[in-house]
Write a protein that holds these residues in place. Sequence first.
Motif, PDB file in Angstrom:
ATOM      1  N   ALA A 204       9.589 -15.080 -98.138  1.00  0.00           N
ATOM      2  CA  ALA A 204       9.241 -16.327 -97.453  1.00  0.00           C
ATOM      3  C   ALA A 204       9.240 -17.500 -98.425  1.00  0.00           C
ATOM      4  O   ALA A 204       9.734 -18.595 -98.108  1.00  0.00           O
ATOM      5  CB  ALA A 204       7.873 -16.195 -96.775  1.00  0.00           C
ATOM      6  N   LEU A 205       8.710 -17.299 -99.632  1.00  0.00           N
ATOM      7  CA  LEU A 205       8.679 -18.374-100.623  1.00  0.00           C
ATOM      8  C   LEU A 205      10.076 -18.639-101.177  1.00  0.00           C
ATOM      9  O   LEU A 205      10.404 -19.779-101.512  1.00  0.00           O
ATOM     10  CB  LEU A 205       7.707 -18.023-101.746  1.00  0.00           C
ATOM     11  CG  LEU A 205       6.238 -17.823-101.323  1.00  0.00           C
ATOM     12  CD1 LEU A 205       5.352 -17.649-102.545  1.00  0.00           C
ATOM     13  CD2 LEU A 205       5.737 -18.965-100.471  1.00  0.00           C
ATOM     14  N   ARG A 206      10.909 -17.608-101.255  1.00  0.00           N
ATOM     15  CA  ARG A 206      12.304 -17.807-101.677  1.00  0.00           C
ATOM     16  C   ARG A 206      13.059 -18.670-100.669  1.00  0.00           C
ATOM     17  O   ARG A 206      13.778 -19.602-101.044  1.00  0.00           O
ATOM     18  CB  ARG A 206      13.011 -16.450-101.825  1.00  0.00           C
ATOM     19  CG  ARG A 206      14.503 -16.579-102.180  1.00  0.00           C
ATOM     20  CD  ARG A 206      15.223 -15.247-102.135  1.00  0.00           C
ATOM     21  NE  ARG A 206      15.390 -14.711-100.799  1.00  0.00           N
ATOM     22  CZ  ARG A 206      16.354 -15.077 -99.957  1.00  0.00           C
ATOM     23  NH1 ARG A 206      17.229 -16.014-100.297  1.00  0.00           N
ATOM     24  NH2 ARG A 206      16.447 -14.511 -98.762  1.00  0.00           N
ATOM     25  N   ILE A 207      12.896 -18.374 -99.404  1.00  0.00           N
ATOM     26  CA  ILE A 207      13.561 -19.153 -98.362  1.00  0.00           C
ATOM     27  C   ILE A 207      13.057 -20.587 -98.373  1.00  0.00           C
ATOM     28  O   ILE A 207      13.842 -21.538 -98.273  1.00  0.00           O
ATOM     29  CB  ILE A 207      13.352 -18.487 -96.988  1.00  0.00           C
ATOM     30  CG1 ILE A 207      14.063 -17.122 -96.954  1.00  0.00           C
ATOM     31  CG2 ILE A 207      13.858 -19.381 -95.862  1.00  0.00           C
ATOM     32  CD1 ILE A 207      13.707 -16.273 -95.749  1.00  0.00           C
ATOM     33  N   GLU A 208      11.744 -20.762 -98.526  1.00  0.00           N
ATOM     34  CA  GLU A 208      11.174 -22.109 -98.609  1.00  0.00           C
ATOM     35  C   GLU A 208      11.795 -22.901 -99.756  1.00  0.00           C
ATOM     36  O   GLU A 208      12.047 -24.106 -99.635  1.00  0.00           O
ATOM     37  CB  GLU A 208       9.660 -22.016 -98.815  1.00  0.00           C
ATOM     38  CG  GLU A 208       8.977 -23.356 -98.997  1.00  0.00           C
ATOM     39  CD  GLU A 208       7.555 -23.234 -99.500  1.00  0.00           C
ATOM     40  OE1 GLU A 208       6.826 -24.260 -99.458  1.00  0.00           O
ATOM     41  OE2 GLU A 208       7.151 -22.139 -99.947  1.00  0.00           O
ATOM     42  N   THR A 295      21.273 -16.432 -92.363  1.00  0.00           N
ATOM     43  CA  THR A 295      21.370 -15.526 -93.500  1.00  0.00           C
ATOM     44  C   THR A 295      20.040 -14.836 -93.794  1.00  0.00           C
ATOM     45  O   THR A 295      20.000 -13.653 -94.106  1.00  0.00           O
ATOM     46  CB  THR A 295      21.848 -16.281 -94.750  1.00  0.00           C
ATOM     47  OG1 THR A 295      20.931 -17.346 -95.043  1.00  0.00           O
ATOM     48  CG2 THR A 295      23.242 -16.862 -94.527  1.00  0.00           C
ATOM     49  N   SER A 296      18.936 -15.572 -93.724  1.00  0.00           N
ATOM     50  CA  SER A 296      17.593 -15.025 -93.956  1.00  0.00           C
ATOM     51  C   SER A 296      16.611 -15.766 -93.060  1.00  0.00           C
ATOM     52  O   SER A 296      16.800 -16.963 -92.789  1.00  0.00           O
ATOM     53  CB  SER A 296      17.145 -15.205 -95.414  1.00  0.00           C
ATOM     54  OG  SER A 296      18.046 -14.628 -96.325  1.00  0.00           O
ATOM     55  N   SER A 297      15.552 -15.091 -92.646  1.00  0.00           N
ATOM     56  CA  SER A 297      14.503 -15.777 -91.897  1.00  0.00           C
ATOM     57  C   SER A 297      13.158 -15.155 -92.214  1.00  0.00           C
ATOM     58  O   SER A 297      13.079 -13.991 -92.634  1.00  0.00           O
ATOM     59  CB  SER A 297      14.783 -15.733 -90.385  1.00  0.00           C
ATOM     60  OG  SER A 297      14.847 -14.407 -89.918  1.00  0.00           O
ATOM     61  N   ALA A 298      12.093 -15.927 -92.021  1.00  0.00           N
ATOM     62  CA  ALA A 298      10.757 -15.447 -92.356  1.00  0.00           C
ATOM     63  C   ALA A 298       9.706 -16.251 -91.611  1.00  0.00           C
ATOM     64  O   ALA A 298       9.982 -17.351 -91.114  1.00  0.00           O
ATOM     65  CB  ALA A 298      10.513 -15.553 -93.868  1.00  0.00           C
ATOM     66  N   ARG A 299       8.510 -15.703 -91.554  1.00  0.00           N
ATOM     67  CA  ARG A 299       7.355 -16.446 -91.042  1.00  0.00           C
ATOM     68  C   ARG A 299       6.551 -16.921 -92.244  1.00  0.00           C
ATOM     69  O   ARG A 299       6.066 -16.114 -93.029  1.00  0.00           O
ATOM     70  CB  ARG A 299       6.506 -15.578 -90.118  1.00  0.00           C
ATOM     71  CG  ARG A 299       7.279 -15.071 -88.912  1.00  0.00           C
ATOM     72  CD  ARG A 299       6.383 -14.394 -87.891  1.00  0.00           C
ATOM     73  NE  ARG A 299       7.184 -13.748 -86.860  1.00  0.00           N
ATOM     74  CZ  ARG A 299       7.708 -14.383 -85.822  1.00  0.00           C
ATOM     75  NH1 ARG A 299       7.507 -15.687 -85.686  1.00  0.00           N
ATOM     76  NH2 ARG A 299       8.423 -13.724 -84.924  1.00  0.00           N
ATOM     77  N   PRO A 305       7.880 -20.407 -88.659  1.00  0.00           N
ATOM     78  CA  PRO A 305       9.141 -19.685 -88.794  1.00  0.00           C
ATOM     79  C   PRO A 305      10.221 -20.545 -89.438  1.00  0.00           C
ATOM     80  O   PRO A 305      10.438 -21.686 -89.025  1.00  0.00           O
ATOM     81  CB  PRO A 305       9.496 -19.310 -87.354  1.00  0.00           C
ATOM     82  CG  PRO A 305       8.769 -20.297 -86.503  1.00  0.00           C
ATOM     83  CD  PRO A 305       7.521 -20.663 -87.248  1.00  0.00           C
ATOM     84  N   ILE A 306      10.867 -20.001 -90.446  1.00  0.00           N
ATOM     85  CA  ILE A 306      11.884 -20.730 -91.202  1.00  0.00           C
ATOM     86  C   ILE A 306      13.084 -19.827 -91.421  1.00  0.00           C
ATOM     87  O   ILE A 306      13.001 -18.603 -91.242  1.00  0.00           O
ATOM     88  CB  ILE A 306      11.352 -21.227 -92.565  1.00  0.00           C
ATOM     89  CG1 ILE A 306      10.828 -20.046 -93.401  1.00  0.00           C
ATOM     90  CG2 ILE A 306      10.261 -22.275 -92.373  1.00  0.00           C
ATOM     91  CD1 ILE A 306      10.388 -20.414 -94.804  1.00  0.00           C
TER      92      ILE A 306
END
Length: 336
Positions: A204-208, A295-299, A305-306
């Motif tokens: 989640a922090l990587r996606i952010e 490609t990637s998703s997370a809460r 949700p991102i």
Amino acid sequence: MTDGVNMTDGATTGVKKSPLLSLPGAVLAEGPDEGVAAHYGDLFREQRTLADGTGFVDQSHRGVVTVSGDDRLSWLHLLLTQHVEKLPPRQATEALVLSANGHIEHALYLVDDGTTTWMHVEPGTQGALLAYLESMKFFYRVETADATDAYAVVYLPAGSITAVPSEWAVRETAYGRDVFVPRAELEAFAAKAAPPIGALALEALRIEAHRPRLGLETDHRTIPHELGWLETAVHLQKGCYRGQETVARVQNLGRPPRRLVFLHLDGSEVRLPGHGAPVRLASDGEDGRAIGFVTSSARHWELGPIALALVKRNTPEDAVLMAEQTAASQETVVAP
């Protein structure tokens, strides 16, 4: 798919199962993070803890490769996209291995300790990387090794006060420290670095942070320009390496076919769009043609949700998108 972040389908082969899965509350991750814990019972608490600079993330499923010998840096300099010929000891860097056509084959996270270059790579990819490196040794004074059986990677967030023995290799970046821990000492080090944080929190922090990951943000035709990897993993003034012609040509023309975007997803949807889910212009409706894919998703504990997505380069930056059936506003990661 694991709840909280979507990953590639299927199991990763040749990945070690971590002894830290015996810790209380550990839930086994799936996809590319198979072999370590997805979480330890409280996903959002774990994200907050990690963001506060506390705890550790078990990354012991990742591959570890070492290169030693007097010619190691000058030799790697010829093979990688990054300028590493005069890499100072303990200075972290990233690099890519490209195909002859400039497509991304490997992503390496490196540090040199003065005698050995250490790198960690995506789980299960170290064998293919080593095969390529071995094929390129020729007369150079280098020795390559798969050190995955002997060393495990542990991530400590920026701000962590956990002490690390001076003889261990450490990659220190603005995001935190990657510690190459002798596997025999993994459980003892984990106890000292507690509390444990699952792979979903780190994702989640990587996606952010808009940071791409091989196998999620990449497919068989991805080039570095599409993901923003030019800024961190490619040196545009260095000499020849495989795939450099494509890098130079696209850089000079300024027209990569796709670009990475960050998505704020509609929080009213229960289900996250999975890896590979089609992305469309909202104005085109459900029957519109796909302009990219998730490609990637997370809460995320703060943002909701991102996701990250690859879309066509000419997609309007202010357009509202649909990730599968979920409405999404976008932030530009790679400018069109």
